[in-house]
Write an enzyme that holds these catalytic residues in place. Structure first.
Site, PDB file in Angstrom:
ATOM      1  N   ALA A   9       0.816  -1.207   0.000  1.00 13.82           N
ATOM      2  CA  ALA A   9       0.000   0.000   0.000  1.00 13.82           C
ATOM      3  C   ALA A   9       0.854   1.264   0.000  1.00 13.82           C
ATOM      4  CB  ALA A   9      -0.910  -0.030   1.227  1.00 13.82           C
TER       5      ALA A   9
ATOM      6  N   HIS B  59      -1.333   7.601   3.085  1.00  9.50           N
ATOM      7  CA  HIS B  59       0.044   7.477   3.576  1.00  9.50           C
ATOM      8  C   HIS B  59       0.914   8.547   2.917  1.00  9.50           C
ATOM      9  CE1 HIS B  59      -1.203   3.615   5.175  1.00  9.50           C
ATOM     10  NE2 HIS B  59      -1.574   3.236   3.978  1.00  9.50           N
TER      11      HIS B  59
HETATM   12  N1  LIG Z   1       1.910  -4.764   2.902  1.00 10.56           N
HETATM   13  C1  LIG Z   1       0.877  -3.934   2.842  1.00 10.56           C
HETATM   14  O1  LIG Z   1       0.985  -2.818   2.313  1.00 10.56           O
HETATM   15  C2  LIG Z   1      -0.417  -4.349   3.407  1.00 10.56           C
HETATM   16  C3  LIG Z   1      -0.499  -5.474   4.179  1.00 10.56           C
HETATM   17  N2  LIG Z   1      -1.679  -5.884   4.732  1.00 10.56           N
HETATM   18  C4  LIG Z   1      -1.651  -7.092   5.564  1.00 10.56           C
HETATM   19  O2  LIG Z   1      -1.922  -8.227   4.743  1.00 10.56           O
HETATM   20  C5  LIG Z   1      -2.492  -9.285   5.536  1.00 10.56           C
HETATM   21  C6  LIG Z   1      -3.772  -9.782   4.872  1.00 10.56           C
HETATM   22  O3  LIG Z   1      -4.712  -8.724   4.826  1.00 10.56           O
HETATM   23  P1  LIG Z   1      -6.263  -8.990   4.553  1.00 10.56           P
HETATM   24  O4  LIG Z   1      -6.444  -9.933   3.436  1.00 10.56           O
HETATM   25  O5  LIG Z   1      -6.913  -7.676   4.473  1.00 10.56           O
HETATM   26  O6  LIG Z   1      -6.675  -9.722   5.907  1.00 10.56           O
HETATM   27  P2  LIG Z   1      -8.004 -10.558   6.189  1.00 10.56           P
HETATM   28  O7  LIG Z   1      -8.172 -10.595   7.660  1.00 10.56           O
HETATM   29  O8  LIG Z   1      -9.128 -10.041   5.340  1.00 10.56           O
HETATM   30  O9  LIG Z   1      -7.639 -12.011   5.640  1.00 10.56           O
HETATM   31  C7  LIG Z   1      -6.797 -12.918   6.309  1.00 10.56           C
HETATM   32  C8  LIG Z   1      -7.336 -14.320   6.012  1.00 10.56           C
HETATM   33  O10 LIG Z   1      -6.438 -15.294   6.536  1.00 10.56           O
HETATM   34  C9  LIG Z   1      -7.241 -16.367   7.048  1.00 10.56           C
HETATM   35  N3  LIG Z   1      -6.437 -17.168   7.969  1.00 10.56           N
HETATM   36  C10 LIG Z   1      -6.128 -16.922   9.264  1.00 10.56           C
HETATM   37  N4  LIG Z   1      -5.357 -17.927   9.754  1.00 10.56           N
HETATM   38  C11 LIG Z   1      -5.195 -18.825   8.748  1.00 10.56           C
HETATM   39  C12 LIG Z   1      -4.491 -20.058   8.623  1.00 10.56           C
HETATM   40  N5  LIG Z   1      -3.799 -20.572   9.649  1.00 10.56           N
HETATM   41  N6  LIG Z   1      -4.539 -20.708   7.447  1.00 10.56           N
HETATM   42  C13 LIG Z   1      -5.213 -20.209   6.395  1.00 10.56           C
HETATM   43  N7  LIG Z   1      -5.913 -19.022   6.441  1.00 10.56           N
HETATM   44  C14 LIG Z   1      -5.883 -18.350   7.602  1.00 10.56           C
HETATM   45  C15 LIG Z   1      -8.425 -15.665   7.684  1.00 10.56           C
HETATM   46  O11 LIG Z   1      -9.517 -16.554   7.883  1.00 10.56           O
HETATM   47  C16 LIG Z   1      -8.708 -14.587   6.652  1.00 10.56           C
HETATM   48  O12 LIG Z   1      -9.591 -15.060   5.651  1.00 10.56           O
HETATM   49  C17 LIG Z   1      -2.710  -8.676   6.926  1.00 10.56           C
HETATM   50  O13 LIG Z   1      -1.654  -8.993   7.789  1.00 10.56           O
HETATM   51  C18 LIG Z   1      -2.707  -7.171   6.646  1.00 10.56           C
HETATM   52  O14 LIG Z   1      -2.357  -6.412   7.780  1.00 10.56           O
HETATM   53  C19 LIG Z   1      -2.828  -5.192   4.487  1.00 10.56           C
HETATM   54  C20 LIG Z   1      -2.794  -4.063   3.696  1.00 10.56           C
HETATM   55  C21 LIG Z   1      -1.593  -3.524   3.147  1.00 10.56           C
HETATM   56  O1  LIG Z   2      -3.435   1.352   3.677  1.00 10.23           O
HETATM   57  C1  LIG Z   2      -3.526   0.117   3.607  1.00 10.23           C
HETATM   58  O2  LIG Z   2      -4.014  -0.474   2.634  1.00 10.23           O
HETATM   59  C2  LIG Z   2      -3.080  -0.763   4.729  1.00 10.23           C
HETATM   60  C3  LIG Z   2      -2.110  -0.183   5.644  1.00 10.23           C
HETATM   61  O3  LIG Z   2      -2.123   0.961   5.990  1.00 10.23           O
HETATM   62  C4  LIG Z   2      -1.088  -1.072   6.199  1.00 10.23           C
HETATM   63  O4  LIG Z   2      -1.310  -2.280   6.274  1.00 10.23           O
HETATM   64  O5  LIG Z   2      -0.036  -0.543   6.557  1.00 10.23           O
END
Ligand SMILES: NC(=O)C1=CN([C@@H]2O[C@H](COP(=O)(O)OP(=O)(O)OC[C@H]3O[C@@H](n4cnc5c(N)ncnc54)[C@H](O)[C@@H]3O)[C@@H](O)[C@H]2O)C=CC1
Ligand SMILES: O=C([O-])CC(=O)C(=O)O
Length: 271
Positions: A124, A222
């Protein structure tokens, strides 16, 4: 293993980001095959993948054990459950939960030993290419301001610890100041951007972050500011939140796809 010229991709997590990545992969990218998906609710995962042109294997995290590249898109607490086995077998790990990686930096040694790779896509955030380039010379400071709606911040452990009710705020309020390492513990689902910035630049302790809860915004916003010997720059991005999980924005899935495309493309653009 991979058919010649095809990377077998495994998705860990089929939440707000994972389902978008799955759809974009199923739409077809030369050289990439969606081979397996790990989900905590496998019946729901089957429903989500209904109508896909190719049906990947669906299972627990073990279902990803013969893929070439695993894309981690789990809650931060589950990060190590897939990161460690993937790197132990020498495969490539693409990391969404960049904040969780900060407390598992020993995995870099695992990757070095096994020939595995850890890839942190921009996600992001905007401008990691310039940050990395600037860090080839002297950098005085790197800071990030993250501004989100109360709905996009709700549930963070720091809010409960400090007794902050973000939904009660009527004006934009700074709710956290610290470094990227502290932020990853305080807001594990909200400050992956600061973690990626820290890894690209000065490291978690030298990367400053300020988190603002702003009831007037409906985007995840951001702003990065860099002071360096070779350039001064500011990057600013307003991301549309995912309806399913407003903590995450809609750019990250596309960033992951661009990153996967780079692995098989004969041309690579950007740092
Ligand atoms: N790098 C970046 O810029 C960003 C990173 N993120 C991060 O990415 C990650 C994923 O985000 P989202 O998809 O929005 O989260 P989410 O909460 O919507 O999805 C996570 C999924 O993982 C599943 N899960 C949990 N434990 C599990 C396991 N042991 N085995 C299989 N599935 C499992 C959950 O049931 C859920 O469906 C989060 O850690 C979030 O903070 C989010 C936005 C930006
Ligand atoms: O903005 C986003 O999509 C999520 C975010 O801030 C983060 O995970 O750091």
């Amino acid at each position: 293993m991979a058919r010649q010229g095809t990377l077998r991709i495994g998705l860990a997590g089929l939440g707000s980001i994972g389902v978008q990545v799955a759809r974009l992969l199923d739409a077809g990218i030369d050289g990439l095959t969606l081979a397996a998906v790990a989900a905590s609710d496998q019946d729901k995962a089957r429903q989500r993948l209904e109508g896909f042109r190719t049906q990947p294997r669906i299972g627990t995290l073990d279902a990803l054990s013969d893929t070439d590249v695993v894309v981690e898109m789990l809650p931060a607490r589950a990060f190590a459950d897939i990161a460690r086995p993937t790197l132990e077998r020498g495969a490539t790990l693409v990391v969404a939960s960049a904040g969780a990686l900060l407390s598992h930096m020993d995995l870099v040694d695992v990757a070095r030993r096994t020939g595995g790779r850890i890839i942190v896509p921009s996600g992001a955030i905007l401008g990691l290419d310039a940050v990395r380039a600037a860090c080839e010379d002297r950098v005085a400071s790197i800071a990030i301001e993250t501004r989100k709606s109360p709905a996009s911040l709700a549930g963070a452990p720091y809010l409960a610890q400090q007794g902050i009710d973000v939904h009660a705020l009527r004006t934009a309020t700074t709710i956290f100041r610290g470094n990227a390492e502290e932020a990853a513990r305080a807001f594990p689902a909200n400050t992956n951007v600061a973690a990626a910035l820290a890894l690209a630049g000065l490291g978690p302790r030298e990367t400053e972050i300020r988190v603002i809860a702003d009831p007037a915004v409906d985007r995840n916003i951001h702003t990065i500011t860099v002071e360096s010997a070779v350039a001064r720059f500011t990057s600013h991005i307003d991301i549309v939140p995912n309806p399913e999980n407003p903590r995450s924005g809609q750019l990250t899935s596309r960033s992951i796809i661009a990153c996967l495309r780079d692995m098989v493309s004969p041309v690579r653009i950007g740092t």
